[in-house]
Design an enzyme around this catalytic site. Sequence first.
Site, PDB file in Angstrom:
ATOM      1  N   ASP A  11      -0.461  -7.328   4.224  1.00  0.00           N
ATOM      2  CA  ASP A  11       0.987  -7.490   4.087  1.00  0.00           C
ATOM      3  C   ASP A  11       1.328  -8.821   3.426  1.00  0.00           C
ATOM      4  O   ASP A  11       0.937  -9.878   3.914  1.00  0.00           O
ATOM      5  CB  ASP A  11       1.631  -7.424   5.490  1.00  0.00           C
ATOM      6  CG  ASP A  11       3.106  -7.104   5.447  1.00  0.00           C
ATOM      7  OD1 ASP A  11       3.801  -7.603   4.542  1.00  0.00           O
ATOM      8  OD2 ASP A  11       3.573  -6.366   6.329  1.00  0.00           O
TER       9      ASP A  11
ATOM     10  N   HIS B 125       2.753  -4.266   2.689  1.00  0.00           N
ATOM     11  CA  HIS B 125       3.856  -3.911   3.575  1.00  0.00           C
ATOM     12  C   HIS B 125       4.276  -2.439   3.442  1.00  0.00           C
ATOM     13  O   HIS B 125       4.652  -2.000   2.355  1.00  0.00           O
ATOM     14  CB  HIS B 125       5.037  -4.828   3.270  1.00  0.00           C
ATOM     15  CG  HIS B 125       6.109  -4.795   4.308  1.00  0.00           C
ATOM     16  ND1 HIS B 125       5.859  -5.095   5.622  1.00  0.00           N
ATOM     17  CD2 HIS B 125       7.420  -4.501   4.231  1.00  0.00           C
ATOM     18  CE1 HIS B 125       6.986  -4.992   6.308  1.00  0.00           C
ATOM     19  NE2 HIS B 125       7.944  -4.630   5.484  1.00  0.00           N
TER      20      HIS B 125
END
Length: 303
Positions: free
Chosen positions: A229, A285
């Site tokens: 992420d 993400h």
Amino acid sequence: MSRYSPAMTASWALPLSLLLVTAAAQEPTPVILWHGMGDSCCLPTSMGMIKRTVEENIPGVYVRSLMIGPNIIDDTLNGFFMPIDAQVEEACQKIAADDSLQGGYNAMGFSQGGQFLRAVAQRCPSPPMKNLITFGGQHQGVFGLPNCLGTEGVCEIVRELLDYGAYESFVQSHLAQAQYWHDPLKQQQYVEVSQFLADINNERDVKNETYKENLNKLENLVLVMFSNDTMVVPRESSHFGFYALGQDKVVVPLQQTPIYTEDYLGLQQLDTDGKLAMLATEGDHLEFSIDWLVENIINVYLK
Ligand SMILES: *[C@@H]1O[C@H](CO)[C@@H](O)[C@H](O)[C@H]1NC(C)=O
Ligand SMILES: *[C@@H]1O[C@H](CO)[C@@H](O)[C@H](O)[C@H]1NC(C)=O
């Protein structure tokens, strides 16, 4: 013979109510979705796709993707500029007013929708949330917003407000992301002024026992972190990990943070009861495949 007779009533009411209970037990548990920043309830390529996937895998399931505000444009903008407490309140009202959810529901929150749904669990226990699954949530907040998912104009405003100062009262009141801004170098200020996160994480001096009780009513709290992420800083925030306070280099896992060791939020209790799951999956993400979702989430927690 106008007198009410419990015996007579029972003679026909009992089989009927048994029938209803049996029928209700066969209904799959409904699912609530809450989208992330820059997204809305109903894009066919994001929440629409998740909704469809859940429906295809659980025949007959009722799935509702929350819209905050009267339409999709407002829903998107509210994710940036509506105070989170008001968003959570609106979500609670919509859930409470939805007849299909009265027997309880499962919840899936994407990005900031994850910590927002946790607030729903903590503040609005009725109807009951059963399993809460958060994907790339920012449970300990963020210290940085390297990518803003939204139109350029909106992202420009977000950057300017954060540059001005996330803990300035004007910014706190007008930018949702400032309300989960967590500066490990300014912990005391964060605890005092963070309008949303410090409250929902029970970090203020006076603890709210209700939050702890309600969070422990969940059957499972499932936290998904994306191992690569680049949006959530630090990414361990998706697992309730955070910087050791006073610096912004070393990140410690949940189990080494006061939230867990002092257990004012009830996470240690959930963990002890085997109801806290931390999953990690490769990808940036919210990057996951439908197969991964079906195998690890839908089949395990929603069926
Ligand atoms: C604790 O949280 C509950 C649920 O949101 C709220 O009703 C109550 O007023 C809070 N108590 C305190 C002392 O803040
Ligand atoms: C993603 O993160 C995992 C775990 O930290 C690592 O092993 C992997 O190499 C990373 N993948 C990419 C493409 O960076």
